[in-house]
Design an enzyme around this catalytic site. Sequence first.
Site, PDB file in Angstrom:
ATOM      1  N   CYS A   2     -49.226  21.641  47.701  1.00 35.08           N
ATOM      2  CA  CYS A   2     -48.324  20.534  47.408  1.00 35.08           C
ATOM      3  C   CYS A   2     -46.975  21.047  46.902  1.00 35.08           C
ATOM      4  O   CYS A   2     -46.891  22.123  46.327  1.00 35.08           O
ATOM      5  CB  CYS A   2     -48.916  19.647  46.330  1.00 35.08           C
ATOM      6  SG  CYS A   2     -50.563  19.083  46.708  1.00 35.08           S
ATOM      7  N   ARG A  27     -44.666  25.460  52.363  1.00 38.20           N
ATOM      8  CA  ARG A  27     -45.871  25.603  51.542  1.00 38.20           C
ATOM      9  C   ARG A  27     -47.096  25.000  52.223  1.00 38.20           C
ATOM     10  O   ARG A  27     -48.222  25.311  51.851  1.00 38.20           O
ATOM     11  CB  ARG A  27     -45.662  24.912  50.190  1.00 38.20           C
ATOM     12  CG  ARG A  27     -44.583  25.558  49.356  1.00 38.20           C
ATOM     13  CD  ARG A  27     -44.174  24.670  48.200  1.00 38.20           C
ATOM     14  NE  ARG A  27     -45.201  24.570  47.195  1.00 38.20           N
ATOM     15  CZ  ARG A  27     -45.344  25.386  46.160  1.00 38.20           C
ATOM     16  NH1 ARG A  27     -44.491  26.359  46.003  1.00 38.20           N
ATOM     17  NH2 ARG A  27     -46.299  25.229  45.277  1.00 38.20           N
ATOM     18  N   TRP A  73     -50.787  18.394  50.027  1.00 34.20           N
ATOM     19  CA  TRP A  73     -51.777  19.146  50.814  1.00 34.20           C
ATOM     20  C   TRP A  73     -53.122  18.680  50.292  1.00 34.20           C
ATOM     21  O   TRP A  73     -53.470  18.936  49.147  1.00 34.20           O
ATOM     22  CB  TRP A  73     -51.563  20.637  50.578  1.00 34.20           C
ATOM     23  CG  TRP A  73     -52.333  21.549  51.480  1.00 34.20           C
ATOM     24  CD1 TRP A  73     -51.990  21.954  52.734  1.00 34.20           C
ATOM     25  CD2 TRP A  73     -53.574  22.197  51.175  1.00 34.20           C
ATOM     26  NE1 TRP A  73     -52.933  22.814  53.219  1.00 34.20           N
ATOM     27  CE2 TRP A  73     -53.917  22.977  52.296  1.00 34.20           C
ATOM     28  CE3 TRP A  73     -54.439  22.189  50.072  1.00 34.20           C
ATOM     29  CZ2 TRP A  73     -55.072  23.744  52.350  1.00 34.20           C
ATOM     30  CZ3 TRP A  73     -55.586  22.958  50.128  1.00 34.20           C
ATOM     31  CH2 TRP A  73     -55.893  23.721  51.263  1.00 34.20           C
ATOM     32  N   ASN A  99     -49.252  18.365  41.367  1.00 35.77           N
ATOM     33  CA  ASN A  99     -49.824  19.485  42.128  1.00 35.77           C
ATOM     34  C   ASN A  99     -51.000  20.024  41.339  1.00 35.77           C
ATOM     35  O   ASN A  99     -50.888  20.183  40.123  1.00 35.77           O
ATOM     36  CB  ASN A  99     -48.822  20.637  42.258  1.00 35.77           C
ATOM     37  CG  ASN A  99     -47.674  20.302  43.179  1.00 35.77           C
ATOM     38  OD1 ASN A  99     -47.630  19.217  43.745  1.00 35.77           O
ATOM     39  ND2 ASN A  99     -46.751  21.222  43.313  1.00 35.77           N
ATOM     40  N   GLY A 100     -52.077  20.352  42.014  1.00 36.98           N
ATOM     41  CA  GLY A 100     -53.224  20.938  41.324  1.00 36.98           C
ATOM     42  C   GLY A 100     -54.437  20.035  41.451  1.00 36.98           C
ATOM     43  O   GLY A 100     -54.476  19.133  42.286  1.00 36.98           O
ATOM     44  N   GLU A 484     -55.323  42.907  59.554  1.00 39.51           N
ATOM     45  CA  GLU A 484     -54.099  42.120  59.389  1.00 39.51           C
ATOM     46  C   GLU A 484     -53.629  41.571  60.745  1.00 39.51           C
ATOM     47  O   GLU A 484     -53.206  40.413  60.843  1.00 39.51           O
ATOM     48  CB  GLU A 484     -53.029  42.996  58.714  1.00 39.51           C
ATOM     49  CG  GLU A 484     -51.675  42.363  58.528  1.00 39.51           C
ATOM     50  CD  GLU A 484     -51.663  41.078  57.693  1.00 39.51           C
ATOM     51  OE1 GLU A 484     -52.686  40.721  57.087  1.00 39.51           O
ATOM     52  OE2 GLU A 484     -50.622  40.416  57.691  1.00 39.51           O
ATOM     53  N   LYS A 488     -53.212  37.615  61.589  1.00 40.87           N
ATOM     54  CA  LYS A 488     -51.946  37.046  62.063  1.00 40.87           C
ATOM     55  C   LYS A 488     -52.191  36.203  63.302  1.00 40.87           C
ATOM     56  O   LYS A 488     -51.674  35.100  63.423  1.00 40.87           O
ATOM     57  CB  LYS A 488     -50.925  38.134  62.423  1.00 40.87           C
ATOM     58  CG  LYS A 488     -50.250  38.871  61.323  1.00 40.87           C
ATOM     59  CD  LYS A 488     -49.334  38.058  60.453  1.00 40.87           C
ATOM     60  CE  LYS A 488     -50.104  37.364  59.397  1.00 40.87           C
ATOM     61  NZ  LYS A 488     -50.258  37.914  58.123  1.00 40.87           N
ATOM     62  N   GLU A 491     -54.360  32.865  62.535  1.00 42.86           N
ATOM     63  CA  GLU A 491     -53.776  31.816  61.700  1.00 42.86           C
ATOM     64  C   GLU A 491     -52.645  31.060  62.383  1.00 42.86           C
ATOM     65  O   GLU A 491     -52.441  29.890  62.103  1.00 42.86           O
ATOM     66  CB  GLU A 491     -53.337  32.346  60.339  1.00 42.86           C
ATOM     67  CG  GLU A 491     -52.167  33.281  60.363  1.00 42.86           C
ATOM     68  CD  GLU A 491     -51.771  33.781  58.977  1.00 42.86           C
ATOM     69  OE1 GLU A 491     -51.916  33.036  58.005  1.00 42.86           O
ATOM     70  OE2 GLU A 491     -51.323  34.930  58.891  1.00 42.86           O
ATOM     71  N   HIS A 507     -71.794  48.950  66.501  1.00 44.63           N
ATOM     72  CA  HIS A 507     -72.867  48.316  65.735  1.00 44.63           C
ATOM     73  C   HIS A 507     -72.883  46.801  65.911  1.00 44.63           C
ATOM     74  O   HIS A 507     -73.417  46.088  65.066  1.00 44.63           O
ATOM     75  CB  HIS A 507     -72.750  48.705  64.261  1.00 44.63           C
ATOM     76  CG  HIS A 507     -72.798  50.183  64.070  1.00 44.63           C
ATOM     77  ND1 HIS A 507     -73.985  50.890  64.131  1.00 44.63           N
ATOM     78  CD2 HIS A 507     -71.814  51.094  63.890  1.00 44.63           C
ATOM     79  CE1 HIS A 507     -73.709  52.178  63.965  1.00 44.63           C
ATOM     80  NE2 HIS A 507     -72.407  52.318  63.821  1.00 44.63           N
ATOM     81  N   LYS A 606     -48.852  27.903  52.114  1.00 49.64           N
ATOM     82  CA  LYS A 606     -48.222  29.201  51.834  1.00 49.64           C
ATOM     83  C   LYS A 606     -48.752  29.797  50.534  1.00 49.64           C
ATOM     84  O   LYS A 606     -49.062  30.976  50.470  1.00 49.64           O
ATOM     85  CB  LYS A 606     -46.696  29.024  51.752  1.00 49.64           C
ATOM     86  CG  LYS A 606     -45.941  30.312  51.508  1.00 49.64           C
ATOM     87  CD  LYS A 606     -46.091  31.268  52.672  1.00 49.64           C
ATOM     88  CE  LYS A 606     -45.402  32.603  52.433  1.00 49.64           C
ATOM     89  NZ  LYS A 606     -45.861  33.624  53.385  1.00 49.64           N
TER      90      LYS A 606
END
Length: 611
Positions: A2, A27, A73, A99-100, A484, A488, A491, A507, A606
């Site tokens: 948020c 964000r 969010w 927010n939270g 990484e 990338k 996402e 394996h 974010k």
Amino acid sequence: MCGIVAYVGHRDAAPLILKGLKRLEYRGYDSAGIALLNGALNVYKKKGKVKDLEEAIAHETLQSTIGIGHTRWATHGEPNDRNAHPHYSASKNLAIIHNGIIENYSSIKKNLIKKGHEFHSDTDSEVFVHFIEDIQINAGCTLEEAVRLAMKEVVGAYAIVVMDATNPTQLIAARKGSPLVIGVGEKEFFFASDATPIIEYTHEMIYLNDYEIAVVRDGELTVKNIDNALQSPYIQTVELELEAIEKGGYEHFMLKEIFEQPRSVADCLRGRVNADNGHLVLGGLREYTDKLAKAKRIVIVACGTSWHAGLVAEYLFEELARINVEVEYASEFRYRNPIIKEGDFVIAISQSGETADTLAAIELAKSKGATIIGVCNVVGSSIPRATHAGAYTHAGPEIGVASTKAFTAQVIVLTQMAIAVARKKGSLHEDTFRRLLFELERIPHKIETVLQSDGKIKEIAEKFKDARNFIYLGRGYNFPVALEGALKLKEISYIHAEGYPAAEMKHGPIALIDAEMPVVFIATKDSSYDKVVSNIQEVKARKGQVIAIVTEGDKLIPTMADYVVEIPAMHEALIPLVSVIPLQLLSYHIAVMRGCNVDQPRNLAKSVTVE
Ligand code: M6R
């Protein structure tokens, strides 16, 4: 996560807040809203983007010099108009943005329902503002006092701003566990989740601390703590330029940030490394280098991309400084009963400096007596304030949700730390020390060289844009890079991708390989080179499509791989700083070709300020 923007002063609040909300879009969010005092306390909110909200309210008269705005969010309740913020109190005299997460909201809600409160959303935030008003009425106190008393009761994390229809010059803000910045202007004040919506109006900012309440009334700001004691907030001048948070001619922030890496890496080295005179000093860690050199064990805590940077650091510290390193997902670490002893060092890595799990891991490690070192990008954020010492990565604002320049900046700081500690410890030969410094100074140029392969990487992206799966393989220092690269891709393009140590393929993952499977090898000339060549042959024998990141001049791998991207030769320990660049570009181009929202991928935030 948020985003909060609020304003009180002499300007037209609505356009200022809406513009600020757009600056916070990076964000991640799913709905937006604004409350203004235009006649009455009016709330306008809508599922979707800020531009959808703007369209929905285009016909309204929005004149007001005070207002609060929010991008949400979803945590409690699905993303829809009802659950969007701001939320009214029962009387509609108050409106809140939050927010939270309020963990005990359902018990508070039950009590309020018994008292006759009706709720119009599924959110914990609406409960919070009803609760504040209920306290105010029952105690017959001021709104400020009611906010303070409510803070004593609620459990969880929050940054809030409350607006009051009966007091048109007043905004009240409070924080615990979620970031909140106050911009201080001439008889005007700005509130936001970070500095980006404020910077165009003022550089003077206050980072509110946990359990602090800020009240702006009649153009004056006071800050008190939860025990009602007056605080003297530190006003700092934030050195952030507007251009840094704009696209600067690039189609997406992510592309801009990928191309910024020669500069951001150079910024991260500036004043810290000088190969000519053998100088390597991280200012914020000056006193701690000695102590780290004596450490028996270092635990690294982080999430996502920052965790991958931590894995690179594991290789660095173990090889160069011969110190035992464990790399932990902060979210797992905090819920185990981890063995941390006094004398242990914990390195917390975070771009945003606000990741809730990383913050909680820090608090846990601190409570067990560890010394905490932070590696963060956002100056003044919560993590650097919670640590004993640290080094900033100086990458500048990273707006694209997919971390790019933050990763290379983290790795370069961690590399400098490992070299400095190894030097102090005496585990690094003078020649190697000098060579590493010399090569570090050349990394920006090497990244520049790799960025010139962008056109070639775009052609490769064109071939694979419709793939359904990808495998990324690397060994040693390139194993975290494989992870990484896979992160990338998944996402931002929503293609399923897995990163593995190349040898681990036998394996299990090798069963997935057929003519449809693209396999990205990070196959640079290093100590694992011959082994990786064998792994490439294993994939080719099963008809997999190989894209290989190789060292310039490699004659062998191009005879086996389907596509090759070259990077310059360098010391093995520095390769991740450069080998990750083609993977960032590959995922960017694939995502663009698939029509994905590169800078704001679905479901992602974010900075993840909830657990
Ligand atoms: O701000 P942090 O570095 O603490 O964030 C941790 C992760 O959420 C973050 O690295 C995430 O994985 C990246 N955005 C992925 O590109």
